[in-house]
Design an enzyme around this catalytic site. Sequence first.
Site, short mmCIF file in Angstrom:
data_model
loop_
_atom_site.label_atom_id
_atom_site.label_comp_id
_atom_site.label_asym_id
_atom_site.label_seq_id
_atom_site.Cartn_x
_atom_site.Cartn_y
_atom_site.Cartn_z
CD GLU A 112 -1.64 -2.36 1.82
OE1 GLU A 112 -2.52 -3.23 1.98
OE2 GLU A 112 -0.43 -2.52 2.16
CG MET B 165 22.82 12.74 3.41
SD MET B 165 24.01 13.85 2.62
CE MET B 165 23.12 14.30 1.13
CE LYS C 244 -17.51 -6.10 3.16
NZ LYS C 244 -16.81 -7.39 3.39
CG PHE D 13 -10.02 -9.18 11.63
CD1 PHE D 13 -8.78 -9.58 12.11
CD2 PHE D 13 -10.23 -9.24 10.26
CE1 PHE D 13 -7.79 -10.04 11.26
CE2 PHE D 13 -9.25 -9.70 9.39
CZ PHE D 13 -8.03 -10.11 9.90
CD GLN D 14 -7.40 -6.90 8.07
OE1 GLN D 14 -8.26 -6.72 7.23
NE2 GLN D 14 -6.21 -7.42 7.78
#
Length: 550
Positions: free
Chosen positions: A50, A465, A162, A112-113
């Site tokens: 993602e 760097m 959802k 969940f999630q």
Amino acid sequence: MELTGSQIVIECLKEQGVDTVFGYPGGTILNIYDELYRHPEIHHILTSHEQGAAHAADGYARATGKTGVCMATSGPGATNLVTGIATAYMDSTPMVAITCNVGKALLGKDSFQEIDIAGVAMPITKYSVIVKDITVLADTLRRAFSIAKSGRPGPVLVDITKDVTAATYEYEPKTPEAIAPSIEKITEEGLDHVVSLIRESKKPYIFVGGGSIISGAAEEVRELAHHIQAPVCDTLMGKGAFPGTDKLYTGMLGMHGTKTSNYGVTKCDLLIVLGARFSDRVTGNAAKFANNAKIVQIDVDAAEINKNVVVESSIIGDVKEVLKRLNAKLEPMHHDEWIAEIEAMKEKFPLKHEEGLTGPFVIEEIYKATDGQAVITTDVGQHQMWAAQYYKYKEPRTLLTSGGLGTMGYGLGAAIGAKMGRPEKTVVNIAGDGCFRMNMNELATAARCGRQLIQIVMNNHVLGMVRQWQTLFYGKRYSSTVLDDAVDFVKLSEALGAKAIRVTKMEDVEPALKMALAAEGPVVLDCWIDQDLSVFPMVPAGANLDDVFV
């Protein structure tokens, strides 16, 4: 007509002219992905992660000037977008991130999630909202695109439960209203004051930032510079707003800016700042920045005025619109002595680098091979500064890089987004080996897309760097900056579906680039350079610009 929430999302994307979406599906967003399956006119790019989707949407937006769109599911899918959203926020990139969450009845129950992504993203977005009612879904999405693009652009996050994606509601198509440039705070009094300062000046200097690119002001910047005969320097984000090949151009300003730009700004009597926010990497010691000059700041964001540096005069508004009005009020001016002084500095303090296979040498070869016409993306570090110093950007939207957040791993996703948005352009991503490791999984995405893309890895087997700072300021104590493992980027790239070439000699670079430019898919050039190469010139953090050293 009555549509499901998922159908409304897709119709709203079509309303806004969205042709490409970057994302990764999951449970809560499946209804939207199921609807997306029925709409091949919207090209969905499945990334490997993602974060890569967010960077790709960002790169698409920067390369095209459109609003980038990315999508993810709830929980870790949504939180994986956060670094990319923050990158877009710091660099004022218009983006809409669409996520889905658990059903409304499950919110707040550690389902969940489940994650409050709207709350998480609030500090790094222009607007962040969760939609729990289908009756406001379409208008919320329309508002999201308007906010992302208006004024000072930036990312917006819309989270949708959802159950909303499955519910139905009446949908009425709407034509998006054109987003007008911000002009309401531009006054004749303010313009006339700036004109008077320019007329009085003997040593004017123009300092160009990313806001000049966002507003599409490149033509007006060139007109101003030549109209009043003033040298021009830029920020990292402002590259291409003024051509790097123009005789008035003096290079980047700041920590790794040219000596000419740093000395010139220190000596000028008027500094005209166009869409730049006075980052600490530009100003050094802000209290002593351009102390000999009156400073004029032109910016669309009122919050940037006098935030880091106190200015003599300011105009709040779209840079392009302000410059149109300023240019119309100014007569041609000549500052031959000042330009001669600047030219003498350019001759005395040219950019130069070590002999051999070095980062700057590779950048110069890329410039020659692409005739300076490529879109360059970078990650963050030494290679980023070399790309800013040694590639001459002739047009806006041709350097895409993480300036404000300094995000390692940004470049490859951004390159994929840029290539999808501007398929006719050669796109080259330049990364260090440390950065490439961050999101090299997106090479599989590039291979799947099947479009030409060149990935340069400046492979010095260290975090370059950070090592440079350790060399200069930490007594050469190289704590956790040596990448002394056995990773083989050529084999790895081939395993992910790309062609790859290891480059170990100067004479290898030109033929490798020719092969990459002739290829149809992604090609990786693993360029082995010395671990102790450094980026110069350099101004130590917090020092004065004229303390620049080589």
